[in-house]
Write an enzyme that holds these catalytic residues in place. Structure first.
Site: not given
Ligand code: AMP
Length: 269
Positions: A23, A28, A138
């Site tokens: 998503a 990302h 992130g």
């Molecule tokens: P997720 O798909 O939510 O597990 O996130 C995957 C990676 O993207 C993780 O390392 C998160 O910290 C990073 N991430 C999610 N949202 C953001 C954002 N708004 N800014 C920077 N990195 C993000």
């Protein structure tokens, strides 16, 4: 995955991994772009990891947009997309998990028991499968980034961990796959989180009393329409340990709910 990355590495290229749950949004993609600055090739994984969701959490309804995600990764010049199934990832007889301990019981860990065990286990598996030189995470998930740094240090995992800044919407809301859950009205409320943390950080920088400022911030979130607050806390930015006085570096971290959606955010003090 290991073969694909192995081929790159034997040809002398370095590889950075960007683990995600799909998503995908601009947050990302910023990680993928940062990864390209640290390695010759970039691999991204998309895997909605069941073991990091609690029994009453949103695993089943978590958004899954694989076709669009792959297009976005291609556009960002990501070299490899790794999209395993749950069955491929977890043998049904597997019994081994990775527990980082201590800090994983606090902040988000206190409200999501077992969450960081699921995170540590899947990230360890991804690192073993991919064997990347580096991996990008992130700061949006600040505690997660800390847990992963601890994991690789404690277990001598030879992967360089790179932290990436938080990408935000125009009103300051941290981008998140879960923002898709928000109704139009909830989306407006969500902007209050960033504004409230920003105000609290301003007061903390001026030397105000931590406890009082946190209470005011909690009141502001509830007054702004948030339905429940898990925590707002000021912590040492390096150790995530508790602090009773603001010193450098410190971080303000928060988690709160709007209806059925749980949002997190954090900010440098
Ligand atoms: P997720 O798909 O939510 O597990 O996130 C995957 C990676 O993207 C993780 O390392 C998160 O910290 C990073 N991430 C999610 N949202 C953001 C954002 N708004 N800014 C920077 N990195 C993000």
């Amino acid at each position: 995955m290991r073969q694909a990355i192995g081929k790159l590495r034997t040809s002398g290229k370095t590889v950075a991994l960007v683990p995600t749950m799909g998503a995908l949004h601009e947050g990302h993609i910023s990680l993928v772009k940062l990864a390209t600055q640290h390695a010759d090739a970039v691999a991204a994984s998309i895997f909605v990891n069941p073991t990091q969701f609690g029994p009453n959490e949103d695993f089943a309804k978590y958004p899954r947009t694989e076709a669009e995600d792959i297009k976005a990764l291609e556009a960002a010049e990501c070299d490899i997309a790794y999209v395993p199934t749950v069955e491929e990832m977890y043998d049904k007889n597997a019994t081994t998990t990775v527990q980082v301990g201590s800090i994983t019981e606090e902040l988000c860990g206190a409200f999501r028991p077992g969450h960081f065990d699921g995170v540590a286990t899947i990230v360890t598996k991804l690192f073993m499968q991919a064997q990347p030189d580096a991996a990008v995470f992130g700061e949006k998930d600040y505690q997660q980034l800390f847990v992963i740094r601890k994991l690789v240090a404690d277990l001598d995992i030879p992967v360089k961990i790179i932290g990436a800044p938080i990408m935000r919407e125009a009103d300051g809301l941290a981008m998140s796959s879960r923002n898709r859950y928000l109704s139009e009205q909830e989306r407006k409320i969500a902007g209050v989180m960033n504004k409230t943390l920003h105000e609290a950080v301003g007061k903390l920088r001026k030397g105000g009393e931590i406890e009082k400022i946190i209470m005011q911030a909690k009141d502001a979130l509830l007054a702004g329409g948030f339905s429940k607050i898990d925590y707002i806390d000021a912590r040492d930015a390096k150790t995530l340990g508790k602090i009773d006085k603001i010193h450098k570096p410190a971080r303000l971290l928060a988690a709160a709910h709007i209806g059925k959606t749980r949002l997190i955010d954090n900010m440098e003090i």
